[in-house]
Design a protein around this motif. Sequence first.
Motif, PDB file in Angstrom:
ATOM      1  N   ASP A  56     -21.919  32.048  25.754  1.00  0.00           N
ATOM      2  CA  ASP A  56     -22.640  31.081  26.685  1.00  0.00           C
ATOM      3  C   ASP A  56     -24.171  31.041  26.369  1.00  0.00           C
ATOM      4  N   ARG A  57     -24.805  31.657  25.615  1.00  0.00           N
ATOM      5  CA  ARG A  57     -26.168  31.626  25.332  1.00  0.00           C
ATOM      6  C   ARG A  57     -26.415  30.077  24.423  1.00  0.00           C
ATOM      7  N   LEU A  58     -27.631  29.498  24.344  1.00  0.00           N
ATOM      8  CA  LEU A  58     -27.931  28.561  23.757  1.00  0.00           C
ATOM      9  C   LEU A  58     -27.551  28.572  22.216  1.00  0.00           C
ATOM     10  N   ASN A  59     -27.119  27.323  21.768  1.00  0.00           N
ATOM     11  CA  ASN A  59     -26.626  27.392  20.230  1.00  0.00           C
ATOM     12  C   ASN A  59     -27.546  27.664  19.171  1.00  0.00           C
ATOM     13  N   GLU A  60     -28.826  27.750  19.720  1.00  0.00           N
ATOM     14  CA  GLU A  60     -29.923  27.889  18.753  1.00  0.00           C
ATOM     15  C   GLU A  60     -29.780  29.408  17.930  1.00  0.00           C
ATOM     16  N   ARG A  61     -29.285  30.148  18.663  1.00  0.00           N
ATOM     17  CA  ARG A  61     -29.114  31.378  18.165  1.00  0.00           C
ATOM     18  C   ARG A  61     -27.898  31.493  17.151  1.00  0.00           C
ATOM     19  N   SER A  62     -27.212  30.486  16.901  1.00  0.00           N
ATOM     20  CA  SER A  62     -26.013  30.559  15.885  1.00  0.00           C
ATOM     21  C   SER A  62     -26.326  31.117  14.725  1.00  0.00           C
ATOM     22  N   HIS A  63     -27.751  30.634  14.286  1.00  0.00           N
ATOM     23  CA  HIS A  63     -28.200  30.930  12.811  1.00  0.00           C
ATOM     24  C   HIS A  63     -28.382  32.539  12.796  1.00  0.00           C
ATOM     25  N   GLU A  64     -28.709  33.291  13.969  1.00  0.00           N
ATOM     26  CA  GLU A  64     -28.598  34.556  13.810  1.00  0.00           C
ATOM     27  C   GLU A  64     -27.223  35.180  13.665  1.00  0.00           C
ATOM     28  N   VAL A  85     -15.741  26.727  19.288  1.00  0.00           N
ATOM     29  CA  VAL A  85     -15.616  25.686  18.143  1.00  0.00           C
ATOM     30  C   VAL A  85     -16.919  25.363  17.509  1.00  0.00           C
ATOM     31  N   GLU A  86     -17.737  25.004  18.153  1.00  0.00           N
ATOM     32  CA  GLU A  86     -18.945  24.785  17.766  1.00  0.00           C
ATOM     33  C   GLU A  86     -20.076  25.732  17.030  1.00  0.00           C
ATOM     34  N   TRP A  87     -19.656  26.992  17.738  1.00  0.00           N
ATOM     35  CA  TRP A  87     -20.353  28.326  17.065  1.00  0.00           C
ATOM     36  C   TRP A  87     -19.638  28.554  15.673  1.00  0.00           C
ATOM     37  N   ALA A  88     -18.359  28.382  15.597  1.00  0.00           N
ATOM     38  CA  ALA A  88     -17.739  28.285  14.206  1.00  0.00           C
ATOM     39  C   ALA A  88     -18.295  27.195  13.220  1.00  0.00           C
ATOM     40  N   GLY A  89     -18.496  26.222  13.671  1.00  0.00           N
ATOM     41  CA  GLY A  89     -18.925  25.159  12.856  1.00  0.00           C
ATOM     42  C   GLY A  89     -20.274  25.502  12.392  1.00  0.00           C
ATOM     43  N   ALA A  90     -21.181  26.147  13.221  1.00  0.00           N
ATOM     44  CA  ALA A  90     -22.804  26.403  12.723  1.00  0.00           C
ATOM     45  C   ALA A  90     -22.642  27.461  11.882  1.00  0.00           C
ATOM     46  N   VAL A  91     -21.933  28.506  12.222  1.00  0.00           N
ATOM     47  CA  VAL A  91     -21.521  29.630  11.272  1.00  0.00           C
ATOM     48  C   VAL A  91     -21.272  29.323  10.052  1.00  0.00           C
ATOM     49  N   GLN A 104     -19.203  18.242  12.076  1.00  0.00           N
ATOM     50  CA  GLN A 104     -17.767  17.959  12.348  1.00  0.00           C
ATOM     51  C   GLN A 104     -17.387  18.601  13.594  1.00  0.00           C
ATOM     52  N   ALA A 105     -17.844  19.992  13.848  1.00  0.00           N
ATOM     53  CA  ALA A 105     -17.347  20.916  15.113  1.00  0.00           C
ATOM     54  C   ALA A 105     -18.166  20.257  16.201  1.00  0.00           C
ATOM     55  N   MET A 106     -19.196  19.583  16.304  1.00  0.00           N
ATOM     56  CA  MET A 106     -19.575  18.880  17.397  1.00  0.00           C
ATOM     57  C   MET A 106     -18.624  17.737  17.999  1.00  0.00           C
ATOM     58  N   LEU A 107     -18.232  16.809  16.916  1.00  0.00           N
ATOM     59  CA  LEU A 107     -17.384  15.748  16.844  1.00  0.00           C
ATOM     60  C   LEU A 107     -16.160  16.333  17.806  1.00  0.00           C
ATOM     61  N   PHE A 108     -15.428  17.399  17.349  1.00  0.00           N
ATOM     62  CA  PHE A 108     -14.305  18.257  17.824  1.00  0.00           C
ATOM     63  C   PHE A 108     -14.735  18.474  19.356  1.00  0.00           C
ATOM     64  N   LYS A 111     -15.200  14.765  23.548  1.00  0.00           N
ATOM     65  CA  LYS A 111     -14.188  13.697  23.525  1.00  0.00           C
ATOM     66  C   LYS A 111     -14.569  12.462  23.238  1.00  0.00           C
ATOM     67  N   SER A 112     -15.691  12.019  23.874  1.00  0.00           N
ATOM     68  CA  SER A 112     -16.150  10.582  23.682  1.00  0.00           C
ATOM     69  C   SER A 112     -16.357  10.338  22.307  1.00  0.00           C
ATOM     70  N   LEU A 113     -17.339  11.137  21.505  1.00  0.00           N
ATOM     71  CA  LEU A 113     -17.725  11.075  20.094  1.00  0.00           C
ATOM     72  C   LEU A 113     -16.500  10.967  19.322  1.00  0.00           C
ATOM     73  N   MET A 114     -15.744  12.117  19.833  1.00  0.00           N
ATOM     74  CA  MET A 114     -14.165  12.021  19.017  1.00  0.00           C
ATOM     75  C   MET A 114     -13.428  10.736  18.763  1.00  0.00           C
TER      76      MET A 114
END
Length: 408
Positions: A56-64, A85-91, A104-108, A111-114
């Motif tokens: 639930d934390r902000l995605n900025e920490r995905s790099h960590e 899904v977004e976390w997996a894309g970032a990792v 790509q993960a952000m597209l998934f 739903k509108s961008l997709m």
Amino acid sequence: MTDKNPDKGFVALLGWSLNAIEAVDRFDRRYVVVAPPWAEDYCRQNDIPFVPWDFDRLNERSHELALTLEDMGVDVAIPIFEETVEWAGAVNAVLLKNPRLLGQAMLFRDKSLMKRRAQLGGIRVGVFEEAHDRGDVIRFLKRVNQTLLKLDGDPNDPIHFKAFDKSGTAGHRVIRTPEDVDNIPDEEFPALLESHLDGWEFAVEAWIKNGKIEFLNISEYVTLGYSVFVPATPELEAHRERITEEIEKLIEVFDIDFGFIHPEYFLTSDNKLYFGEVAYRPPGFNALELIERAYGFNGYQGLVLAFDPKTTQEELDAFFPKEVVDAKGHAGCFGVYPRRRVVSRLQVPEETANHPYFEFHELSDPREQKVAKRSAFGTHWGLAYFFGDNAHDLRDLLKRQEELDYYV
């Protein structure tokens, strides 16, 4: 724990699913579960490799998280739920040295961008628009019905209101009248609006490696939000070649090299296929478990093969069966929702319990007697499972469950 092969990939499961964990524990790949801190005690007690993480934390920490997994020697991250899904894309952008995977993960996840990406790639979609408030929904409802040449007093054609980033039927409302619009809570905006498509709605589960489909299942919906079965009826399977071509188009448009996708489509009465949406994670309604019941292979282990960069073609060929012809029967499930406003106990209908296709259920006695009014598609109280030889008999049986009381 099954012996692990050090020459094969080390995978991270993002999200908590006992079915996924048990399946991967029985497989030959090393793994680690990345899940919220509340799972730590269970993992310690059961010798499950574990990294605590608050998604639930902000995605900025995905790099960590990516660096933590990289230091452990993890090769790839596998999303188990929509929210990961977004976390997996970032990792994976870090682990696989491919920055494109985050976009790509952000597209998934949107739903509108997709839908815009699909449309740009020449994939047929219905009319859609974003809504930021109730006024946008009213205007879209009016415009769609004016376009259909509706006269005053004619019932409106419905439109669909969907949350941008929720899975399945969560946040999905069917809007027919301005009164329906008034019932939408403020927190559900912004959202996606879609025109209604009449037709056969179905889903696909496709395991992909090196941009190629390794196994493609067609899941037939009996009633959206209630029931599904696999493999589909012969009438829907007759369209398999066209459906496969659409999935190949999706793989090309979304630039998918590996993994697993779960798109939804409509086949309209004039025989046109319309793209609904696509998810890059296992589907709801325990579809992977239904596929295992029908075909005998474990879908979560298939996920590991599809994501692991060290998987060989020989492994894939040995693992996946032949679609339709290798199925032992048809497996389906029904999502039970109480039909009465006040209930006191669980009672599986006698005609269901005595039917040869009925196998088991995951229902429990009600915790409260008063049933909350169903919001949008609501959330079912549990699943009842069925298996049999005849797709049409199973379809009719699943439809019949909608008229029966499981809670009395």
